[in-house]
Design an enzyme around this catalytic site. Structure first.
Site, short mmCIF file in Angstrom:
data_model
loop_
_atom_site.label_atom_id
_atom_site.label_comp_id
_atom_site.label_asym_id
_atom_site.label_seq_id
_atom_site.Cartn_x
_atom_site.Cartn_y
_atom_site.Cartn_z
N TRP A 67 37.63 42.16 41.45
CA TRP A 67 38.08 41.93 40.08
C TRP A 67 38.14 40.43 39.84
O TRP A 67 38.59 39.70 40.74
CB TRP A 67 39.45 42.56 39.91
CG TRP A 67 40.13 42.31 38.59
CD1 TRP A 67 40.11 43.10 37.49
CD2 TRP A 67 40.97 41.20 38.26
NE1 TRP A 67 40.87 42.56 36.48
CE2 TRP A 67 41.41 41.37 36.93
CE3 TRP A 67 41.38 40.05 38.94
CZ2 TRP A 67 42.24 40.48 36.28
CZ3 TRP A 67 42.20 39.15 38.30
CH2 TRP A 67 42.63 39.37 36.98
N SER A 125 37.92 42.42 47.84
CA SER A 125 39.14 42.31 47.04
C SER A 125 39.61 43.68 46.52
O SER A 125 39.92 44.57 47.29
CB SER A 125 38.88 41.33 45.88
OG SER A 125 40.05 41.05 45.17
N MET A 126 39.60 43.85 45.20
CA MET A 126 40.01 45.12 44.61
C MET A 126 39.12 46.26 45.08
O MET A 126 39.56 47.41 45.19
CB MET A 126 39.96 45.00 43.09
CG MET A 126 40.38 46.25 42.36
SD MET A 126 40.37 45.96 40.58
CE MET A 126 40.62 47.63 40.00
N HIS A 182 39.35 33.30 48.80
CA HIS A 182 39.26 34.71 48.41
C HIS A 182 37.81 35.09 48.08
O HIS A 182 37.36 36.19 48.39
CB HIS A 182 40.16 34.96 47.20
CG HIS A 182 40.30 36.40 46.83
ND1 HIS A 182 40.88 37.34 47.66
CD2 HIS A 182 39.92 37.08 45.71
CE1 HIS A 182 40.86 38.52 47.08
NE2 HIS A 182 40.28 38.40 45.90
#
Length: 275
Positions: free
Chosen positions: A29, A95-96, A253
């Site tokens: 995301w 991530s998401m 990230h």
């Protein structure tokens, strides 16, 4: 455009490159499947079939107003794997997307799945609390939602600092990477942007990770400012039986998009696929 129609009529756009054993990529995301183009080419060139879809409400998929929860995302993924009849699949998530992968296994098992990769994953639980002091404070998520509502275009530009650790000296993030992030973020619906914050900040994936029975590679940046490694990567690796953890020192990230770490991740991914 290649699309998969889900059980509730949502059209999910996907890229499908190469031939061979399937590798399905699940984006983070607020991005879409374009974030995986470097990895799609790498696996296709290596003799695999790379597939990356845009999550509902993101990119070129149907811009729906609802359905931004992990049960729905997992069921959308099951629709894609079923419609394309994909088996012996390696799922690669960012991530998401790590929550999507975990919830898929929690709800649908591993009959179709060969192995899994969790990159900068939000699992097992992101929100700070008494049982997760290393997590992200709720105020950070509230501020993010407020920023999206106030002026989402600038919000996405500002977010690159945390996503790519551009506030660190010597970072290799280019203006082009930041612009690509902004462009992908702007194709997400505003409702999806806000609802996804609630979903990925408050969903607990402990039970889902306990159902993993496949080889799993966990990759996390040591300087991940969005999903701190102590509350996510290390805990995920400890919860998944037999999981391997690779820590990229100084990695952000969004490390799979950044020169240097991107090439290292591609090499580690191909080596994991070749096992």
């Amino acid at each position: 455009m290649p699309v998969c129609r889900t059980r509730d009529g949502v059209e999910i756009f996907y890229r499908d490159w190469g031939e061979g054993r399937p590798v399905v990529f699940l984006h983070g995301w607020p991005l879409n499947g374009d974030a995986w183009q470097d990895q799609l080419k790498a696996v296709a060139d290596a003799g695999y079939r790379g597939i990356a879809h845009d999550r509902r409400g993101h990119g070129r998929s149907t811009p729906v107003y609802d359905g931004y929860d992990f049960d729905t995302f997992a069921d959308d993924l099951d629709d894609i794997l079923s419609r394309l009849d994909l088996r012996n699949v390696t799922l690669v998530s960012h991530s998401m997307g790590g929550g999507e992968l975990a919830r898929y296994i929690g709800r649908h098992g591993t009959e179709r799945i060969r192995s899994a990769v969790l990159l900068s994953s939000i699992t097992p639980y992101l929100l700070q609390g008494p049982d997760n002091p290393e997590g992200v404070p709720r105020s950070e998520f509230d501020g993010l939602k407020a920023g999206i509502l106030e002026e989402r275009s600038q919000c996405w530009k500002d977010m690159t600092e945390v996503f790519f650790s551009t506030n660190r000296p010597g970072n290799k993030v280019t203006r082009g990477i930041e612009d690509a992030f902004w462009y992908m973020a702007m194709t997400q619906t505003i409702e999806g942007g806000i609802a996804c914050v609630d979903a990925f900040s408050t969903t607990d994936f402990h039970d889902d990770l306990g159902k993993f029975d496949i080889p799993t590679l966990v990759v996390h940046g040591g300087d991940d400012q969005a999903a701190p490694i102590e509350s996510t990567g290390r805990k995920s690796a400890a919860l998944i039986p037999g999981a391997e953890l690779k820590v990229y020192e100084g990695g952000s990230h969004g490390l799979a998009l950044v020169p240097g770490h991107k090439e290292k991740f591609n090499q580690d991914l191909l080596a994991f696929l070749d096992r």
